[in-house]
Design a protein around this motif. Structure first.
Motif, PDB file in Angstrom:
ATOM      1  N   ALA A 327     -14.680  -7.165   9.422  1.00 22.76           N
ATOM      2  CA  ALA A 327     -13.762  -6.359   9.733  1.00 22.76           C
ATOM      3  C   ALA A 327     -12.416  -6.634   9.998  1.00 22.76           C
ATOM      4  CB  ALA A 327     -14.279  -5.561  11.123  1.00 22.76           C
ATOM      5  N   ALA A 328     -12.019  -7.961  10.513  1.00 21.92           N
ATOM      6  CA  ALA A 328     -10.791  -8.680  10.925  1.00 21.92           C
ATOM      7  C   ALA A 328     -10.161  -8.755   9.224  1.00 21.92           C
ATOM      8  CB  ALA A 328     -11.000  -9.864  11.518  1.00 21.92           C
ATOM      9  N   TYR A 329     -11.013  -9.274   8.304  1.00 18.77           N
ATOM     10  CA  TYR A 329     -10.493  -9.653   7.059  1.00 18.77           C
ATOM     11  C   TYR A 329      -9.964  -8.663   6.420  1.00 18.77           C
ATOM     12  CZ  TYR A 329     -10.292 -11.934   2.455  1.00 18.77           C
ATOM     13  OH  TYR A 329      -9.692 -12.355   1.329  1.00 18.77           O
ATOM     14  N   ARG A 330     -10.686  -7.367   6.644  1.00 20.03           N
ATOM     15  CA  ARG A 330     -10.125  -5.995   5.839  1.00 20.03           C
ATOM     16  C   ARG A 330      -8.946  -5.720   6.441  1.00 20.03           C
ATOM     17  NH1 ARG A 330     -13.485  -3.098   2.752  1.00 20.03           N
ATOM     18  NH2 ARG A 330     -12.845  -1.135   3.681  1.00 20.03           N
ATOM     19  N   GLU A 331      -8.849  -5.588   7.906  1.00 20.88           N
ATOM     20  CA  GLU A 331      -7.770  -5.355   8.257  1.00 20.88           C
ATOM     21  C   GLU A 331      -6.443  -6.148   8.051  1.00 20.88           C
ATOM     22  OE1 GLU A 331      -7.983  -5.109  12.695  1.00 20.88           O
ATOM     23  OE2 GLU A 331      -9.726  -3.806  12.715  1.00 20.88           O
ATOM     24  N   ALA A 332      -6.702  -7.392   7.934  1.00 25.73           N
ATOM     25  CA  ALA A 332      -5.803  -8.318   7.493  1.00 25.73           C
ATOM     26  C   ALA A 332      -5.273  -8.278   5.984  1.00 25.73           C
ATOM     27  CB  ALA A 332      -5.900  -9.881   7.927  1.00 25.73           C
ATOM     28  N   TYR A 333      -6.233  -8.004   5.393  1.00 22.62           N
ATOM     29  CA  TYR A 333      -5.815  -7.628   3.725  1.00 22.62           C
ATOM     30  C   TYR A 333      -4.997  -6.379   3.531  1.00 22.62           C
ATOM     31  CZ  TYR A 333      -6.273  -7.526  -1.232  1.00 22.62           C
ATOM     32  OH  TYR A 333      -6.148  -7.464  -2.645  1.00 22.62           O
ATOM     33  N   ARG A 334      -5.519  -5.340   4.149  1.00 17.02           N
ATOM     34  CA  ARG A 334      -4.744  -3.996   4.278  1.00 17.02           C
ATOM     35  C   ARG A 334      -3.282  -4.289   4.714  1.00 17.02           C
ATOM     36  NH1 ARG A 334      -5.338   0.825   3.201  1.00 17.02           N
ATOM     37  NH2 ARG A 334      -7.613   0.668   2.998  1.00 17.02           N
ATOM     38  N   ALA A 335      -2.908  -5.335   5.624  1.00 17.25           N
ATOM     39  CA  ALA A 335      -1.731  -5.342   6.165  1.00 17.25           C
ATOM     40  C   ALA A 335      -1.057  -6.292   5.243  1.00 17.25           C
ATOM     41  CB  ALA A 335      -1.896  -6.335   7.488  1.00 17.25           C
ATOM     42  N   TYR A 336      -1.679  -7.193   4.336  1.00 16.51           N
ATOM     43  CA  TYR A 336      -0.885  -8.024   3.515  1.00 16.51           C
ATOM     44  C   TYR A 336      -0.505  -7.124   2.271  1.00 16.51           C
ATOM     45  CZ  TYR A 336      -1.712 -10.384  -1.082  1.00 16.51           C
ATOM     46  OH  TYR A 336      -1.646 -10.834  -2.448  1.00 16.51           O
ATOM     47  N   TYR A 337      -1.223  -6.216   2.007  1.00 17.21           N
ATOM     48  CA  TYR A 337      -0.990  -5.361   0.880  1.00 17.21           C
ATOM     49  C   TYR A 337       0.262  -4.274   1.204  1.00 17.21           C
ATOM     50  CZ  TYR A 337      -1.300  -1.287  -2.376  1.00 17.21           C
ATOM     51  OH  TYR A 337      -0.796  -0.328  -3.297  1.00 17.21           O
ATOM     52  N   GLU A 338       0.062  -3.917   2.579  1.00 17.78           N
ATOM     53  CA  GLU A 338       1.165  -3.024   3.163  1.00 17.78           C
ATOM     54  C   GLU A 338       2.559  -3.685   3.152  1.00 17.78           C
ATOM     55  OE1 GLU A 338      -0.540  -1.389   6.298  1.00 17.78           O
ATOM     56  OE2 GLU A 338      -1.736   0.421   5.271  1.00 17.78           O
ATOM     57  N   ARG A 339       2.382  -5.047   3.301  1.00 15.43           N
ATOM     58  CA  ARG A 339       3.505  -5.990   3.798  1.00 15.43           C
ATOM     59  C   ARG A 339       4.569  -6.067   2.484  1.00 15.43           C
ATOM     60  NH1 ARG A 339       0.474  -9.296   7.061  1.00 15.43           N
ATOM     61  NH2 ARG A 339       0.045 -10.794   5.152  1.00 15.43           N
ATOM     62  N   HIS A 340       3.635  -5.967   1.299  1.00 16.39           N
ATOM     63  CA  HIS A 340       4.381  -6.147   0.105  1.00 16.39           C
ATOM     64  C   HIS A 340       4.352  -5.245  -1.130  1.00 16.39           C
ATOM     65  CE1 HIS A 340       4.731 -10.486   1.484  1.00 16.39           C
ATOM     66  NE2 HIS A 340       3.327 -10.358   1.694  1.00 16.39           N
ATOM     67  N   ALA A 341       3.658  -4.164  -0.913  1.00 15.43           N
ATOM     68  CA  ALA A 341       3.449  -3.228  -2.121  1.00 15.43           C
ATOM     69  C   ALA A 341       4.737  -2.388  -1.967  1.00 15.43           C
ATOM     70  CB  ALA A 341       2.216  -2.278  -1.498  1.00 15.43           C
ATOM     71  N   THR A 342       5.146  -1.893  -3.149  1.00 13.63           N
ATOM     72  CA  THR A 342       6.342  -1.003  -3.452  1.00 13.63           C
ATOM     73  C   THR A 342       5.702   0.396  -4.116  1.00 13.63           C
ATOM     74  OG1 THR A 342       6.488  -1.702  -5.586  1.00 13.63           O
ATOM     75  CG2 THR A 342       7.733  -3.010  -3.866  1.00 13.63           C
ATOM     76  N   GLU A 343       6.475   1.217  -4.263  1.00 14.92           N
ATOM     77  CA  GLU A 343       6.085   2.293  -4.806  1.00 14.92           C
ATOM     78  C   GLU A 343       5.538   2.272  -6.218  1.00 14.92           C
ATOM     79  OE1 GLU A 343       9.459   5.263  -4.988  1.00 14.92           O
ATOM     80  OE2 GLU A 343       9.512   5.543  -2.703  1.00 14.92           O
ATOM     81  N   SER A 344       5.895   1.399  -6.905  1.00 11.90           N
ATOM     82  CA  SER A 344       5.213   0.989  -8.145  1.00 11.90           C
ATOM     83  C   SER A 344       3.952   0.400  -8.353  1.00 11.90           C
ATOM     84  CB  SER A 344       6.462   0.615  -9.091  1.00 11.90           C
ATOM     85  OG  SER A 344       6.663  -0.880  -8.617  1.00 11.90           O
ATOM     86  N   SER A 345       3.628  -0.237  -7.117  1.00 10.98           N
ATOM     87  CA  SER A 345       2.453  -1.265  -7.095  1.00 10.98           C
ATOM     88  C   SER A 345       1.193  -0.336  -7.223  1.00 10.98           C
ATOM     89  CB  SER A 345       2.380  -1.814  -5.681  1.00 10.98           C
ATOM     90  OG  SER A 345       3.651  -2.620  -5.438  1.00 10.98           O
ATOM     91  N   PRO A 346       0.298  -1.182  -7.986  1.00 11.66           N
ATOM     92  CA  PRO A 346      -1.078  -0.293  -8.321  1.00 11.66           C
ATOM     93  C   PRO A 346      -1.708  -0.173  -6.933  1.00 11.66           C
ATOM     94  CG  PRO A 346      -0.690  -2.386  -9.767  1.00 11.66           C
ATOM     95  CD  PRO A 346       0.420  -2.344  -8.825  1.00 11.66           C
ATOM     96  N   ALA A 347      -2.594   0.804  -6.617  1.00 12.45           N
ATOM     97  CA  ALA A 347      -3.323   1.044  -5.599  1.00 12.45           C
ATOM     98  C   ALA A 347      -4.180  -0.135  -5.088  1.00 12.45           C
ATOM     99  CB  ALA A 347      -4.330   2.283  -5.861  1.00 12.45           C
TER     100      ALA A 347
END
Length: 692
Positions: A327-347
């Motif tokens: 559960a903690a890994y999934r939260e951390a991975y989502r945070a990693y994605y949100e830190r770096h994703a831009t409007e053009s990033s794949p889902a």
């Protein structure tokens, strides 16, 4: 085949055959030469290079992209700069020679898609180029003082290139470095790997191997002896049997957790280097840094999930901790994605880990199929070797997290995923087929594998099971990625437990069981002994119950649902002569279907039955004497028994093992996903056996 292509393939196979040189499907190699343009009749300069997604060790002509060098190099005039360098990959298609087939081979098939590294090969002024991912080379590339180490190890024969994402600009950079350093034979690419070149294929191969072996020797001579620190008390791996028992208990749970976003197949690695790394004091710290080489973290994700309990922790405690950490890994991975994703990033593709470390047990790796899961594990072993080498000489310093994200969610990687074929209906599913060495079982195992399943062929006759598994896996890169054989007598409870454990350790769990093992003794009531009765009930009634019970334990632990299919019989509902023990055992199986469907539905496990009749061809039961007895009962020659059965049916057609296999697939392949407790007759129409 033209001379440059022959030399390229030979060199690729040599380099790719040794895991010290490069990882599976990693790196690429190229050769340049001339061929006649069939349109103009004049010679043109071409480049043959390993295409996207191929593997050096198994590279063939079809895996090469073939490009005109004049057009490829002309792209430098229209290059829009590093911010738009990804656009150049599409431009490679306009550099293809003809249809992309191998010049001079007479073939017209389209060649492989050019990889992102094509510019590195084409812009370099060298006839032969290798780009590789050796562990020793990446250890230098991922060291904090990699540039100084490169100078110290190689002198001026190899030049350091700071980290740059693979692409057109990197190709230009390396071309410029070679031009400015005519004495150089290669470069170390920061955070990535090595590239070497030569004017002949032999020279290029020699330069590549010299760079790799020199790095290995330097690390061995100058490296610290225990770069991962001492073994942590309580984290020493237990005896192999204890370790495997713990792994089998944990693997289905881990697989279920790592399949939260999409079903996965698993691979288990417990090599000495993995167990040692997991036992060392610095393991959690180094694992958290993640892998470095793009090929590594694309398959392993940025970091593994690490269980922070000692090797002797109770299994239930480990399971509880795994759920918390997941559960903690999934939260951390989502945070990693949100830190770096831009409007053009794949889902975001999924937040589950691809690699899970359990001290004292080993490493579990996951993927869309067994090969992908296995390769992910192999790549993490590469990463361990890289960390060891870098820490032995310096400090392991992988590329920045933001750069990892740019690679992981690169549009070019997304395009590669889109080019992959659609998964087959049973992809990611693990099937165990009892009595899989012949007849209905063998046909069912083949059909399930053809539809994408990983198959465990279980039979009392281990040689027969091995033969079927080998036939199924013959076309795979590694046969064991598709099918494996286990020996099991279903009258022996311990053997069933062992077979299920072997299936779990091979693929991560079990999703589909086919209870097919059976036998029959055709005797009248007065001739049937208690031993006859017990044997047939032990194999079919008791054996099916035990297989279903042990498999259900795994399915429930996974939390992914599942299928249990009983190969029952028309005789479960039809009363025929001289058949009391067999018919009663089949009736027992038929009711088990109903009972288990009612009990296991809450877990998403569906239980269904197939009722065959008269499957003579290829049948182990009929070959063992049952056929001769039934032929005598019906007064027909044994070799005409199949025809006799066909003529008494409504459709007048003989039932074959493949027809039963088709029914198993029909009830498990997805279209009947809400069907459970059903019995499907596959008997060409026997009115007396109609279900009512």
């Amino acid at each position: 085949m033209t001379m440059p292509v022959e030399q390229l393939l030979q060199r690729a196979h040599t380099l790719g055959a040794d895991p010290r040189n490069t990882n599976f499907a990693g790196g690429n190699a190229s050769a340049k030469g001339e061929a006649v343009d069939p349109v103009t009749g004049t010679a043109v300069e071409l480049m043959w290079v390993k295409g996207s997604g191929g593997d050096l060790g198994t590279l063939t002509e079809a895996g090469l992209a073939v490009l005109r060098l004049d057009r490829l190099r002309a792209l430098t005039a229209v290059y829009p700069g590093v911010e738009r360098e990804d656009e150049m990959v599409a431009a490679f298609d306009f550099c293809a020679f003809g249809l992309g087939g191998v010049a001079g081979s007479g073939k017209t098939q389209r060649g492989a898609a050019p990889s992102i590294d094509t510019a590195m090969h084409g812009l370099l002024d060298a006839a032969h180029v290798d780009h590789l991912h050796p562990d020793a080379g990446i250890a230098i590339a991922a060291a904090a003082d990699g540039e100084e180490l490169t100078r110290r190890i190689y002198g001026d024969r190899v030049v350091w290139v700071p980290w740059r994402r693979p692409g057109f600009q990197l190709g230009l950079d390396i071309a410029g470095i070679k031009e400015a350093n005519p004495q150089a034979v290669g470069v170390v690419l920061g955070g990535h790997g090595i590239t070497a070149w030569g004017e002949t294929s032999a020279e290029c191969e020699a330069n590549s191997l010299w760079m790799i072996r020199t790095a290995e020797a330097y690390i061995a001579e100058h490296g610290a002896p225990e770069p991962f620190g001492p073994v942590k008390p309580g984290y020493e791996p237990p005896a192999d049997e204890v370790r495997r028992e713990r792994a089998a208990a944990l693997f289905p749970v881990v697989r279920g957790l790592c399949s939260t976003d999409a079903p996965q197949v698993g691979h288990y690695t417990a090599t000495p280097e993995v167990l040692d790394f997991l036992a060392r004091e610095r393991h959690p710290e180094l694992a958290a840094l993640g892998t470095s080489c793009p090929d590594h973290f694309l398959r392993t994700k940025v970091a593994p999930l690490v269980v922070d309990l000692p090797a002797d922790a109770p299994v239930d405690d480990v399971i509880g901790r795994l759920r918390e950490l997941h559960a903690a890994y999934r939260e951390a991975y989502r945070a990693y994605y949100e830190r770096h994703a831009t409007e053009s990033s794949p889902a975001m593709r999924g937040a589950d880990p691809a690699i899970v470390h359990v001290p004292g047990v080993g490493m579990f790796s996951f993927g869309r199929d067994k090969q992908t899961a296995r390769v992910a594990g192999e790549f993490y072993v590469n990463a361990i070797n890289v960390m060891r080498g870098a820490e032995a000489l310096s400090t392991y310093s992988p590329i920045e997290e933001s750069e990892k994200f740019r690679i992981e969610y690169w549009e070019l990687e997304e395009a590669k995923l889109r080019r992959m074929p659609a998964p087959k209906p049973l992809a990611t599913r693990v099937a165990l087929v009892t009595g899989g060495g012949s007849g209905i079982g063998a046909a069912t195992a083949r059909r399930l594998a053809a539809e994408g399943a990983c198959v465990v062929v279980a039979d009392r006759d281990f040689a027969a099971a091995e033969k079927v598994a080998a036939e199924i896996g013959a076309r795979a890169h590694r046969p064991e990625d598709v099918a494996t054989a286990v020996q099991v007598d279903v009258t022996d409870e311990a053997q069933i437990v062992s077979a299920v454990r072997q299936a779990v350790l091979a693929f991560g769990g079990i999703d589909l069981i086919v209870n097919n093992a059976g036998l029959s003794l055709s005797r009248s009531l007065l001739e049937t002994t208690a031993d006859d009765w017990d044997l047939q009930h032990d194999v079919m009634a008791r054996g099916s119950f035990l297989v279903a019970r042990e498999s259900a334990r795994v399915m429930i632990a996974q939390g992914m649902g599942g299928d249990i299919v009983y190969i029952a019989s028309k005789n479960s509902v039809f009363a025929g002569p001289n058949n009391v023990a067999y018919g009663a055992a089949k009736a027992d199986q038929a009711h088990q279907v109903r009972l288990l469907a009612a009990e296991l539905g809450a877990h998403g496990i569906r239980v269904n039955g197939i009722n065959p009749d008269g499957v003579v061809r290829g049948s182990g039961i009929f070959a063992s004497g049952w056929g001769a007895n039934r032929a005598a009962v019906y007064g027909v020659p044994e070799d005409k028994l199949g025809e006799f059965y066909a003529q008494r049916t409504l459709l007048k057609r003989e039932v074959l093992p493949e027809h039963i296999a088709a029914a198993v697939f029909a009830v498990t392949g997805g279209d009947l996903s809400l069907t459970t407790g059903l019995h499907i007759p596959v008997d060409a129409g026997v009115a007396a056996a109609f279900l009512r």
